[in-house]
Write an enzyme that holds these catalytic residues in place. Sequence first.
Site, PDB file in Angstrom:
ATOM      1  N   TRP A   1       0.826  -1.221   0.000  1.00 44.48           N
ATOM      2  CA  TRP A   1       0.000   0.000   0.000  1.00 44.48           C
ATOM      3  C   TRP A   1       0.850   1.256   0.000  1.00 44.48           C
ATOM      4  O   TRP A   1       0.339   2.358  -0.211  1.00 44.48           O
ATOM      5  CB  TRP A   1      -0.978  -0.008   1.187  1.00 44.48           C
ATOM      6  CG  TRP A   1      -0.331   0.115   2.542  1.00 44.48           C
ATOM      7  CD1 TRP A   1       0.438  -0.812   3.170  1.00 44.48           C
ATOM      8  CD2 TRP A   1      -0.416   1.232   3.452  1.00 44.48           C
ATOM      9  NE1 TRP A   1       0.840  -0.355   4.407  1.00 44.48           N
ATOM     10  CE2 TRP A   1       0.331   0.892   4.613  1.00 44.48           C
ATOM     11  CE3 TRP A   1      -1.046   2.476   3.415  1.00 44.48           C
ATOM     12  CZ2 TRP A   1       0.465   1.755   5.699  1.00 44.48           C
ATOM     13  CZ3 TRP A   1      -0.914   3.334   4.504  1.00 44.48           C
ATOM     14  CH2 TRP A   1      -0.170   2.972   5.624  1.00 44.48           C
ATOM     15  N   ASP A   2       2.150   1.092   0.207  1.00 43.51           N
ATOM     16  CA  ASP A   2       3.069   2.228   0.173  1.00 43.51           C
ATOM     17  C   ASP A   2       2.926   3.011  -1.137  1.00 43.51           C
ATOM     18  O   ASP A   2       3.059   4.243  -1.168  1.00 43.51           O
ATOM     19  CB  ASP A   2       4.525   1.758   0.258  1.00 43.51           C
ATOM     20  CG  ASP A   2       4.806   0.821   1.412  1.00 43.51           C
ATOM     21  OD1 ASP A   2       3.851   0.299   2.008  1.00 43.51           O
ATOM     22  OD2 ASP A   2       5.986   0.593   1.704  1.00 43.51           O
TER      23      ASP A   2
ATOM     24  N   GLU B   1       1.743  -1.908  13.264  1.00 46.37           N
ATOM     25  CA  GLU B   1       1.800  -3.372  13.332  1.00 46.37           C
ATOM     26  C   GLU B   1       2.269  -3.889  14.697  1.00 46.37           C
ATOM     27  O   GLU B   1       2.412  -5.095  14.883  1.00 46.37           O
ATOM     28  CB  GLU B   1       2.707  -3.898  12.219  1.00 46.37           C
ATOM     29  CG  GLU B   1       2.093  -3.693  10.840  1.00 46.37           C
ATOM     30  CD  GLU B   1       3.062  -3.948   9.695  1.00 46.37           C
ATOM     31  OE1 GLU B   1       2.599  -4.069   8.555  1.00 46.37           O
ATOM     32  OE2 GLU B   1       4.296  -3.987   9.947  1.00 46.37           O
TER      33      GLU B   1
ATOM     34  N   LYS C   1       4.525   1.588  16.089  1.00 44.74           N
ATOM     35  CA  LYS C   1       5.582   1.395  15.086  1.00 44.74           C
ATOM     36  C   LYS C   1       5.605   2.561  14.100  1.00 44.74           C
ATOM     37  O   LYS C   1       6.667   3.026  13.675  1.00 44.74           O
ATOM     38  CB  LYS C   1       5.330   0.083  14.340  1.00 44.74           C
ATOM     39  CG  LYS C   1       6.389  -0.263  13.304  1.00 44.74           C
ATOM     40  CD  LYS C   1       6.015  -1.527  12.544  1.00 44.74           C
ATOM     41  CE  LYS C   1       7.046  -1.863  11.494  1.00 44.74           C
ATOM     42  NZ  LYS C   1       6.616  -2.951  10.603  1.00 44.74           N
ATOM     43  N   GLN C   2       4.434   3.001  13.689  1.00 43.73           N
ATOM     44  CA  GLN C   2       4.350   4.086  12.707  1.00 43.73           C
ATOM     45  C   GLN C   2       3.039   4.827  12.882  1.00 43.73           C
ATOM     46  O   GLN C   2       2.129   4.352  13.559  1.00 43.73           O
ATOM     47  CB  GLN C   2       4.431   3.542  11.290  1.00 43.73           C
ATOM     48  CG  GLN C   2       3.228   2.719  10.866  1.00 43.73           C
ATOM     49  CD  GLN C   2       3.432   2.055   9.519  1.00 43.73           C
ATOM     50  OE1 GLN C   2       4.073   1.026   9.428  1.00 43.73           O
ATOM     51  NE2 GLN C   2       2.887   2.646   8.469  1.00 43.73           N
TER      52      GLN C   2
END
Length: 769
Positions: free
Chosen positions: A359-360, A491, A603-604
């Site tokens: 999906w990046d 994640e 994580k992000q």
Amino acid sequence: MNQDYIVPNNWSIIEEGFEIDKVKSSESLFSIGNGAMGQRANFEEQYSGNTFQGSYIAGVYYPDKTKVGWWKNGYPQYFAKVLNAPNWIGINVVINGEDLDLATCEIKNFRRELNMKEGWYSRTFNVILKNKTEIKVKTLRFLSLDIDELGAIKYEVTPINSDAKIIFKPYLDAGIENEDTNWEEKFWETLDIESENNEAFIVARTLKTKFSVATFMKNNILIDNIKANIEPTNVKKGESDISFIYEIAAPKNQTVAIEKLGGYTVSTNHNENELIKAAKQVLEKGTTLGFNALLELQKEAWAKIWEMSDITIDGDVKAQQGIRFNIFQLNQTYLGKDSRLNIGPKGFTGEKYGGSTYWDTEAYCIPFYMATKDQTVARNLLEYRYNQLDKAIENAEKNLGFKNGAALYPMVTMNGEECHNEWEITFEEIHRNGAIAFAIFNYYRFTGDYSYIPEKGLEVLIGIARFWHQRATFSTQKNQYVILGVTGPNEYENNVNNNWYTNYIAKWCIDYTYEQIEKVNSDYNSDYNRIVNKVNLTKTELDSWKQVANNMYFPYSEEHNVFLQQDGFLDKELVKVADLDKTQRPINQKWSWDRILRSPYIKQADTLQGFYFFEDHFTKEQLEKHFDFYEPFTVHESSLSPCVHSIQAAVLGRMEQAYTFYLRTSRLDLDDYNKEVHEGLHITSMAGTWMSIVEGFGGMRIKNNTLHFEPRIPSQWKAYSFKINFRNQIIKVEVTQHETQFSLEGKTPIKVFVFDKEILVEPNNLVKI
């Protein structure tokens, strides 16, 4: 402690001095590519030290059988991998009977350079071999942008302290294995090896996927830069390799060189029975031009790319080097010429993530390509997903039991099939569907080209809306629709209920699809009738979609006045990252997975990813509250994270924080923040670096079909500039500590807004604010 051996330079990546423990990192950092193929910066000559050999061809992959501890229903049968391709760069060198091997000799004045302005990679060094012969070596290598099946190497050797017998052994090798193979399988079979004069060809085919590739080379010996017409004294053929042997007696201080042209012709572009014929045509083209002319064409091609995509930064060399490295690698990976291709997270620099599509692409890369290229490049990326819609429908039916054309796009793919085998991602990280819908919205918002939606995009949107409608569950307890058992962008939380970002983008997807159905019905009625008949869409179904979208549940904390990342977030022990022992970082390398999942660490960007996508749905006060709540728990152990935080810190006027995040995203690989650059570069997140400057510092947004800017500048910079191709008008923005300048390339004036004030920018007329 981050690595800092890369020499700061505005236009080049430079390493001075040979450090044996940096070889694999440098193989990643100095990688080269041309959109059709790429390679890690392996040495041409043999190297007995620790190395990660890697050459890759765009679109050539292999279904490596899944390896898991226990099988779950719905697991993909395989993980598709971009293959380590036959090696054409090899040139073994023997000096006075001794092999040149940097792992075994004394090295002086070692320097390597990746020249990003001109698109080439070189090494220079002196070595003293065990036989006491000293030589100077200079190599230069590039992959042609003009002839994208061709690469070129010039390898020069000069004896320094005595005469020398020099033997060059250029070779092709198809006996290659992937570093990341699951079952130690061979992925290639060699079909044919041919040679003629100074040319050689190996035809190899991938097992299972049956891609056929001709790997080829042509060699040319030069003495003091003059062609020597030396033929090979020997040709050695193995089962899957071929090498030539050239022997030259070189007096002291005389430079002897081999020029090697090589590359691949592939059955995706040629008749598989005519690959050698096609390779000969490529070699003829390259030979006619010659090495020097090919190099000049390379410089011109890169100059054209930089003319549009360059970002200049004045007063901060490391920041400048970082953004150019990112832009350079993005262009080496994908140039938008072929809608069958996409952008793997490692590009051509390594094998992690299989080199597949994530999906990046939609979330991070499309904005970069829209603004720095012609809009057809971004449209090609959208068409890639349209072409795989049937597979996405099959994926939702086979793995989730969904019906009626609901589409779940894969987390990881080569051909549209899911090939990721970690269940908490394959089945649960479903937010990727939302990014694909958002990219369609974003493309229209930026380009003004609506035609994609009635032609192709609406079918994708309907499949995605059907998925969200079926994936939501009605909770009688909450009297609302919930989405259970998901993994959000963060994640470090698996199998949670009501991830806010997932729920929000699900609602948005349904609403946006509903709007587009009405618009296509109104303005493109023949397309509407075609699509409705094809997908059997009814008013009853649309009404049931709206029930879900209008009654979606979003977890919220009254105590903190923020949306909760997921239902159970406040049940965690909320220790901030600043209070975490630094020796425990990165936690993904120091902690067990169980410990990570129970921690509050992010994580992000997750909730904040939603605030980035849907910025205009929220007030700046809401953004500030959510940023202040979530940022302290974010460890940024995904490459996709710092750029989003940089953009939002800039929006909030926190320029020191924005700058720190920018430097982290732009130099993620150069400084090896995550201690993993030896595995390859983080290509897709590099587009986020571009966004950090253009959308973060430049404040560029599209509102009501018009460009808006809110320019800011870090205190560390004197000035910066960038260009935007907005609807075929190229506008240049230059920001200093005192003013912002706008100029226009084109014939028609353009209206822009700067801090909500309307400005008219006319051709050849600099506007200063």
